[in-house]
Design a protein around this motif. Sequence first.
Motif, PDB file in Angstrom:
ATOM      1  N   LEU A   1      34.933 101.125  27.978  1.00 22.28           N
ATOM      2  CA  LEU A   1      35.146 100.212  26.855  1.00 22.28           C
ATOM      3  C   LEU A   1      34.127  99.092  26.827  1.00 22.28           C
ATOM      4  CD1 LEU A   1      39.037  99.957  26.614  1.00 22.28           C
ATOM      5  CD2 LEU A   1      37.449 101.300  25.212  1.00 22.28           C
ATOM      6  N   THR A   2      33.283  98.991  27.849  1.00 14.48           N
ATOM      7  CA  THR A   2      32.180  98.042  27.787  1.00 14.48           C
ATOM      8  C   THR A   2      31.205  98.427  26.674  1.00 14.48           C
ATOM      9  OG1 THR A   2      30.945  99.283  29.470  1.00 14.48           O
ATOM     10  CG2 THR A   2      32.331  97.464  30.243  1.00 14.48           C
ATOM     11  N   ALA A   3      31.263  99.690  26.228  1.00 15.80           N
ATOM     12  CA  ALA A   3      30.388 100.158  25.156  1.00 15.80           C
ATOM     13  C   ALA A   3      31.012  99.972  23.773  1.00 15.80           C
ATOM     14  CB  ALA A   3      30.049 101.632  25.368  1.00 15.80           C
ATOM     15  N   ALA A   4      32.209  99.402  23.696  1.00 17.25           N
ATOM     16  CA  ALA A   4      32.926  99.264  22.424  1.00 17.25           C
ATOM     17  C   ALA A   4      32.905  97.818  21.943  1.00 17.25           C
ATOM     18  CB  ALA A   4      34.366  99.731  22.583  1.00 17.25           C
ATOM     19  N   ASP A   5      32.736  97.655  20.626  1.00 13.12           N
ATOM     20  CA  ASP A   5      32.823  96.335  20.021  1.00 13.12           C
ATOM     21  C   ASP A   5      33.395  96.481  18.618  1.00 13.12           C
ATOM     22  OD1 ASP A   5      30.721  97.401  18.515  1.00 13.12           O
ATOM     23  OD2 ASP A   5      29.185  96.195  19.508  1.00 13.12           O
ATOM     24  N   LEU A   6      33.515  95.383  17.888  1.00 11.56           N
ATOM     25  CA  LEU A   6      34.125  95.419  16.565  1.00 11.56           C
ATOM     26  C   LEU A   6      33.322  96.268  15.595  1.00 11.56           C
ATOM     27  CD1 LEU A   6      35.332  91.723  16.112  1.00 11.56           C
ATOM     28  CD2 LEU A   6      36.612  93.702  16.954  1.00 11.56           C
TER      29      LEU A   6
END
Length: 222
Positions: free
Chosen positions: A198-203
């Motif tokens: 999830l470090t690769a996920a953003d809004l």
Amino acid sequence: MLFDMDGTLVDSEKLWDVALHELAARYGGTLSDAGRRAMVGSSMADSMAILHADLDQPWRDAALGAAWLEERVTELFAAGLTWRPGALALLRAVRTAGIPTALVTSTARSLVEVALDTLGRDSFDVVVCGDEVDDPKPHPTPYLTAARLLGVPVRRCVAVEDSPTGVASALAAGAAVLAVPHDVPIPAADGVHLVASLTAADLALLAALLPPVSGAAPPPAV
């Protein structure tokens, strides 16, 4: 925005491992790796059925086993839960943006209440637990229930999951899926965006997972 809990937000599957192996040992057996993997993301009832079948002890009382397991996992949860990489940052970003957010888990309410001491009770507008729906994951009911309680069309929701069972539930409900495999691989599928962490996920990524809205700027992902 719809978040799974175990293995997605917090690294609690390891604690379930401890309790399940202890229960198997109390029964005089050893839980196989295949049996444990089959439980990931499943309801308590399904997990008990898998455990008893794996031990070749189908006559075991599922209710008694579940009660012992919940008591033991409560002790382990109370000792502290560790966030999965990137999970806290993503949850904070979603909440800061004012996006309606639900926790959608197969875990029972009594255990979720303990986990919320780590997750934060103000982190979610809605919490849907495994013992509060008639049909748990992989059925679509948990995610449909969460979207309804949020007052948001499920097709405008992104579900974050770590297991094939949870992914199947979210897809069946009609949500877009951000999958972050943890203990069990998740096969590629239409409607599923896989990330290693999830470090690769953003809004921006969450918004991109939703279908475009004809004739209008797309609303925020939820």
